[in-house]
Design a protein around this motif. Sequence first.
Motif, PDB file in Angstrom:
ATOM      1  N   TYR A  21       0.824  -1.216   0.000  1.00  0.00           N
ATOM      2  CA  TYR A  21       0.000   0.000   0.000  1.00  0.00           C
ATOM      3  C   TYR A  21       0.857   1.265   0.000  1.00  0.00           C
ATOM      4  O   TYR A  21       0.528   2.250  -0.664  1.00  0.00           O
ATOM      5  N   PHE A  22       2.002   1.217   0.743  1.00  0.00           N
ATOM      6  CA  PHE A  22       2.812   2.421   0.905  1.00  0.00           C
ATOM      7  C   PHE A  22       4.117   2.413   0.099  1.00  0.00           C
ATOM      8  O   PHE A  22       4.559   3.466  -0.360  1.00  0.00           O
ATOM      9  N   LEU A  23       4.739   1.236  -0.076  1.00  0.00           N
ATOM     10  CA  LEU A  23       6.084   1.201  -0.644  1.00  0.00           C
ATOM     11  C   LEU A  23       6.149   0.552  -2.025  1.00  0.00           C
ATOM     12  O   LEU A  23       6.694   1.126  -2.969  1.00  0.00           O
ATOM     13  N   VAL A  24       5.637  -0.655  -2.150  1.00  0.00           N
ATOM     14  CA  VAL A  24       5.769  -1.402  -3.414  1.00  0.00           C
ATOM     15  C   VAL A  24       4.381  -1.506  -4.046  1.00  0.00           C
ATOM     16  O   VAL A  24       3.754  -2.577  -4.045  1.00  0.00           O
ATOM     17  N   LYS A  25       3.920  -0.426  -4.610  1.00  0.00           N
ATOM     18  CA  LYS A  25       2.554  -0.371  -5.114  1.00  0.00           C
ATOM     19  C   LYS A  25       2.365  -1.171  -6.406  1.00  0.00           C
ATOM     20  O   LYS A  25       1.236  -1.373  -6.847  1.00  0.00           O
ATOM     21  N   GLU A  26       3.490  -1.610  -7.019  1.00  0.00           N
ATOM     22  CA  GLU A  26       3.380  -2.411  -8.239  1.00  0.00           C
ATOM     23  C   GLU A  26       2.871  -3.822  -7.958  1.00  0.00           C
ATOM     24  O   GLU A  26       2.342  -4.487  -8.854  1.00  0.00           O
ATOM     25  N   LEU A  27       3.048  -4.293  -6.720  1.00  0.00           N
ATOM     26  CA  LEU A  27       2.616  -5.644  -6.366  1.00  0.00           C
ATOM     27  C   LEU A  27       1.164  -5.644  -5.906  1.00  0.00           C
ATOM     28  O   LEU A  27       0.696  -4.679  -5.282  1.00  0.00           O
ATOM     29  N   PRO A  28       0.429  -6.723  -6.185  1.00  0.00           N
ATOM     30  CA  PRO A  28      -0.979  -6.801  -5.751  1.00  0.00           C
ATOM     31  C   PRO A  28      -1.090  -6.917  -4.235  1.00  0.00           C
ATOM     32  O   PRO A  28      -0.223  -7.496  -3.580  1.00  0.00           O
ATOM     33  N   GLN A  29      -2.163  -6.389  -3.697  1.00  0.00           N
ATOM     34  CA  GLN A  29      -2.403  -6.432  -2.254  1.00  0.00           C
ATOM     35  C   GLN A  29      -3.090  -7.749  -1.872  1.00  0.00           C
ATOM     36  O   GLN A  29      -3.635  -8.455  -2.723  1.00  0.00           O
ATOM     37  N   PRO A  30      -3.064  -8.091  -0.581  1.00  0.00           N
ATOM     38  CA  PRO A  30      -3.628  -9.373  -0.131  1.00  0.00           C
ATOM     39  C   PRO A  30      -5.049  -9.651  -0.599  1.00  0.00           C
ATOM     40  O   PRO A  30      -5.318 -10.778  -1.053  1.00  0.00           O
ATOM     41  N   PRO A  31      -6.001  -8.697  -0.523  1.00  0.00           N
ATOM     42  CA  PRO A  31      -7.360  -9.030  -0.973  1.00  0.00           C
ATOM     43  C   PRO A  31      -7.416  -9.476  -2.430  1.00  0.00           C
ATOM     44  O   PRO A  31      -8.155 -10.411  -2.775  1.00  0.00           O
ATOM     45  N   GLN A  32      -6.622  -8.823  -3.288  1.00  0.00           N
ATOM     46  CA  GLN A  32      -6.608  -9.196  -4.704  1.00  0.00           C
ATOM     47  C   GLN A  32      -6.056 -10.614  -4.897  1.00  0.00           C
ATOM     48  O   GLN A  32      -6.599 -11.406  -5.663  1.00  0.00           O
ATOM     49  N   VAL A  33      -4.961 -10.901  -4.180  1.00  0.00           N
ATOM     50  CA  VAL A  33      -4.327 -12.216  -4.330  1.00  0.00           C
ATOM     51  C   VAL A  33      -5.230 -13.316  -3.794  1.00  0.00           C
ATOM     52  O   VAL A  33      -5.398 -14.363  -4.437  1.00  0.00           O
ATOM     53  N   PHE A  34      -5.830 -13.110  -2.627  1.00  0.00           N
ATOM     54  CA  PHE A  34      -6.685 -14.146  -2.038  1.00  0.00           C
ATOM     55  C   PHE A  34      -7.934 -14.380  -2.895  1.00  0.00           C
ATOM     56  O   PHE A  34      -8.408 -15.506  -3.015  1.00  0.00           O
ATOM     57  N   SER A  35      -8.457 -13.311  -3.481  1.00  0.00           N
ATOM     58  CA  SER A  35      -9.603 -13.463  -4.388  1.00  0.00           C
ATOM     59  C   SER A  35      -9.199 -14.261  -5.624  1.00  0.00           C
ATOM     60  O   SER A  35      -9.929 -15.161  -6.068  1.00  0.00           O
ATOM     61  N   ASN A  36      -8.018 -13.960  -6.161  1.00  0.00           N
ATOM     62  CA  ASN A  36      -7.514 -14.686  -7.329  1.00  0.00           C
ATOM     63  C   ASN A  36      -7.231 -16.148  -6.986  1.00  0.00           C
ATOM     64  O   ASN A  36      -7.538 -17.061  -7.764  1.00  0.00           O
ATOM     65  N   LEU A  37      -6.664 -16.370  -5.801  1.00  0.00           N
ATOM     66  CA  LEU A  37      -6.372 -17.732  -5.353  1.00  0.00           C
ATOM     67  C   LEU A  37      -7.652 -18.543  -5.217  1.00  0.00           C
ATOM     68  O   LEU A  37      -7.698 -19.736  -5.586  1.00  0.00           O
ATOM     69  N   PHE A  38      -8.696 -17.920  -4.714  1.00  0.00           N
ATOM     70  CA  PHE A  38      -9.987 -18.597  -4.584  1.00  0.00           C
ATOM     71  C   PHE A  38     -10.512 -19.010  -5.955  1.00  0.00           C
ATOM     72  O   PHE A  38     -11.032 -20.122  -6.129  1.00  0.00           O
ATOM     73  N   GLU A  39     -10.363 -18.125  -6.941  1.00  0.00           N
ATOM     74  CA  GLU A  39     -10.818 -18.443  -8.297  1.00  0.00           C
ATOM     75  C   GLU A  39     -10.021 -19.599  -8.890  1.00  0.00           C
ATOM     76  O   GLU A  39     -10.572 -20.473  -9.572  1.00  0.00           O
ATOM     77  N   LEU A  40      -8.706 -19.613  -8.634  1.00  0.00           N
ATOM     78  CA  LEU A  40      -7.860 -20.696  -9.145  1.00  0.00           C
ATOM     79  C   LEU A  40      -8.239 -22.044  -8.533  1.00  0.00           C
ATOM     80  O   LEU A  40      -8.204 -23.081  -9.198  1.00  0.00           O
ATOM     81  N   LEU A  41      -8.593 -22.013  -7.248  1.00  0.00           N
ATOM     82  CA  LEU A  41      -8.901 -23.258  -6.535  1.00  0.00           C
ATOM     83  C   LEU A  41     -10.331 -23.738  -6.778  1.00  0.00           C
ATOM     84  O   LEU A  41     -10.663 -24.871  -6.410  1.00  0.00           O
TER      85      LEU A  41
END
Length: 256
Positions: free
Chosen positions: A29-49
């Motif tokens: 959120y503050f330093l490495v804004k190029e990387l996805p945040q946890p909510p985005q990743v967990f939502s994507n992980l749920f879709e993959l699974l």
Amino acid sequence: MKLFRYSQSILLAMLGFFGFVILWWLLTYFLVKELPQPPQVFSNLFELLKKPFYDAGPNDKGIGWQIYYSLKRVLTGFFIGSLIAISIGFLIGMSGKLRAMFNPIIQILRPVSPLAWFPIGLAVFQASDKAAVFSIAITSLWATLLNTAYGASSVPEDYKNVAKVFGFSTLRYLRYVVVPYTLPFVLTGLKINIGIAWMVIVAAEMLAGGTGIGFYIWDSWNALNLNNVISAILLIGVVGFILDYFFGYLQRRVQI
């Protein structure tokens, strides 16, 4: 009391995971804004699974298939390497002359990066898939071999004297004395090696291409899909934890 300690361990693990997610969120959120945040990743992980084993062609398979292909390569190479390591480990552990003969070779080859063996595997087998298995087999040698050799060479003198009193043959001595005493050392080596093998397969599959979780990460990166990359990293960690826990459980059972 045992239930309390077990509950406390689970609570502490959950707190540690929660702290990790918070730190991850703050960094993205503050330093490495190029990387996805946890909510985005967990939502994507749920879709993959949701559909882990779909198959839409050679270059479009579910995350479950990718992990399956990687595990298949890891376990095949791990089994081959462990079989060789345990056999040689017992031989050099029980013979000081063999130990002196082969120890320099082992110490020279042991520090070589597992991925350095990948081109050798390609030259020998002419197939990237088999080259990856070959690299895993080499990876699965050293810790098991050295731990087995140490265990076989450090059987207490009292055990040896008892075997002599009962007139054990070499095979009976090996079966009833050396193998039981060395088994905890063997499992320690196996526990170390399975973790290393699981790490190496990701890099090996990036080189090999085709299928596997390593290929999936590289393919996702080429498609600039960092959500898939980080989701795959989390799944790699979970599978690695399960493998480590399994061998740790075997180790504890033997020591009991």
